[in-house]
Design a protein around this motif. Structure first.
Motif, PDB file in Angstrom:
ATOM      1  N   GLU B  58       0.840  -1.201   0.000  1.00  0.00           N
ATOM      2  CA  GLU B  58       0.000   0.000   0.000  1.00  0.00           C
ATOM      3  C   GLU B  58       0.876   1.252   0.000  1.00  0.00           C
ATOM      4  O   GLU B  58       1.738   1.424   0.863  1.00  0.00           O
ATOM      5  CB  GLU B  58      -0.917   0.020   1.230  1.00  0.00           C
ATOM      6  CG  GLU B  58      -1.938   1.147   1.155  1.00  0.00           C
ATOM      7  CD  GLU B  58      -2.885   1.163   2.343  1.00  0.00           C
ATOM      8  OE1 GLU B  58      -4.088   0.937   2.142  1.00  0.00           O
ATOM      9  OE2 GLU B  58      -2.412   1.394   3.476  1.00  0.00           O
ATOM     10  N   THR B  60       1.311   5.371   0.166  1.00  0.00           N
ATOM     11  CA  THR B  60       0.691   6.605   0.648  1.00  0.00           C
ATOM     12  C   THR B  60       1.227   7.755  -0.193  1.00  0.00           C
ATOM     13  O   THR B  60       2.442   7.938  -0.290  1.00  0.00           O
ATOM     14  CB  THR B  60       1.042   6.850   2.123  1.00  0.00           C
ATOM     15  OG1 THR B  60       0.636   5.706   2.882  1.00  0.00           O
ATOM     16  CG2 THR B  60       0.319   8.070   2.660  1.00  0.00           C
ATOM     17  N   LEU B  74      -4.350   6.958  -0.091  1.00  0.00           N
ATOM     18  CA  LEU B  74      -3.812   5.597   0.031  1.00  0.00           C
ATOM     19  C   LEU B  74      -4.121   4.840  -1.244  1.00  0.00           C
ATOM     20  O   LEU B  74      -5.259   4.854  -1.728  1.00  0.00           O
ATOM     21  CB  LEU B  74      -4.443   4.870   1.220  1.00  0.00           C
ATOM     22  CG  LEU B  74      -4.247   5.521   2.592  1.00  0.00           C
ATOM     23  CD1 LEU B  74      -4.917   4.685   3.685  1.00  0.00           C
ATOM     24  CD2 LEU B  74      -2.761   5.700   2.885  1.00  0.00           C
ATOM     25  N   ALA B  76      -3.931   1.123  -3.129  1.00  0.00           N
ATOM     26  CA  ALA B  76      -3.799  -0.320  -2.887  1.00  0.00           C
ATOM     27  C   ALA B  76      -3.439  -1.043  -4.184  1.00  0.00           C
ATOM     28  O   ALA B  76      -3.507  -0.461  -5.269  1.00  0.00           O
ATOM     29  CB  ALA B  76      -5.121  -0.853  -2.322  1.00  0.00           C
ATOM     30  N   ALA B  93       5.768   4.818   2.273  1.00  0.00           N
ATOM     31  CA  ALA B  93       5.240   3.459   2.449  1.00  0.00           C
ATOM     32  C   ALA B  93       5.789   2.879   3.748  1.00  0.00           C
ATOM     33  O   ALA B  93       7.004   2.876   3.953  1.00  0.00           O
ATOM     34  CB  ALA B  93       5.665   2.577   1.274  1.00  0.00           C
ATOM     35  N   VAL B  97       6.562  -1.565  -1.036  1.00  0.00           N
ATOM     36  CA  VAL B  97       5.535  -1.479  -2.081  1.00  0.00           C
ATOM     37  C   VAL B  97       6.210  -1.636  -3.441  1.00  0.00           C
ATOM     38  O   VAL B  97       7.297  -1.099  -3.661  1.00  0.00           O
ATOM     39  CB  VAL B  97       4.793  -0.117  -2.015  1.00  0.00           C
ATOM     40  CG1 VAL B  97       3.733  -0.028  -3.100  1.00  0.00           C
ATOM     41  CG2 VAL B  97       4.158   0.087  -0.655  1.00  0.00           C
TER      42      VAL B  97
END
Lengths: 125, 125
Positions: B58, B60, B74, B76, B93, B97
């Protein structure tokens, strides 16, 4: 405000095969999503390289290099291929395949060959 | 001959964070793969919109709109965001990620801010 795009959500709204929908635009390029099944037509794009990233299913890419014989490449989920401009190609799929395309804005799905499979290059999802 | 690129195979060869590697080129744009973890620097790109497609983990995305307050999005796996040119942003992160980037060839990862995190924009994988 920045907005994110969920591929699965957009794909759930696509109910037609061979009809790419624009999911994003950047730097004069489009990110498109498409579901395909069956056989497409042979074509090429004169000024556009085209990226096919397979998200689900298996795509068969038939292609010919400058008058050479037909060749075939199988593309599985998590794999991509870039078909360079002017290369004759014809995607096909025995079962339904979900694909992310990256190509210049305005690219026609059937390239130099317009016909019943030609889709609106500006269709959004 | 057309060659396909397997994202997982390419990602397995990346052992450094915040250092995008070119996995494909088309229409003057690069497809890059990158692994990130921790905090990146605030920056913007003057002439490049940048797409982040999250493959694992995930992400950010911190960002600011024209002098406004910091906002956070956020992202995904299976989701992408396009950060338009000139928007200040800072990816971060908590855990590792994996990301696919689409952006113009030559785009510097740190945009207008060069420093220890600036990576070679021509690094291949």
């Amino acid at each position: 405000m920045l907005r994110k795009v969920a591929l699965a959500e957009k794909l759930a709204g696509i109910h037609e095969h061979w009809s790419p929908k624009i999911a994003g635009e950047l730097n004069g390029q489009h990110v498109k999503l498409v579901k395909v099944q069956g056989d497409f037509v042979w074509h090429h794009h004169e000024t556009a390289d085209e990226l096919f990233l397979v998200l689900r299913g298996e795509l068969t890419m038939h292609y010919r290099e400058e008058g050479g014989p037909e060749q075939v490449l199988l593309i599985a989920p998590g794999e991509f291929v870039i078909v360079p401009r002017n290369m004759e190609h014809r995607p096909s799929a025995e079962h339904e395949v979900e694909i992310l395309l990256f190509e210049p804005a305005g690219t026609l799905n059937t390239g130099n060959v317009t016909g019943p499979l030609t889709a609106d290059p500006a269709a959004l999802i």
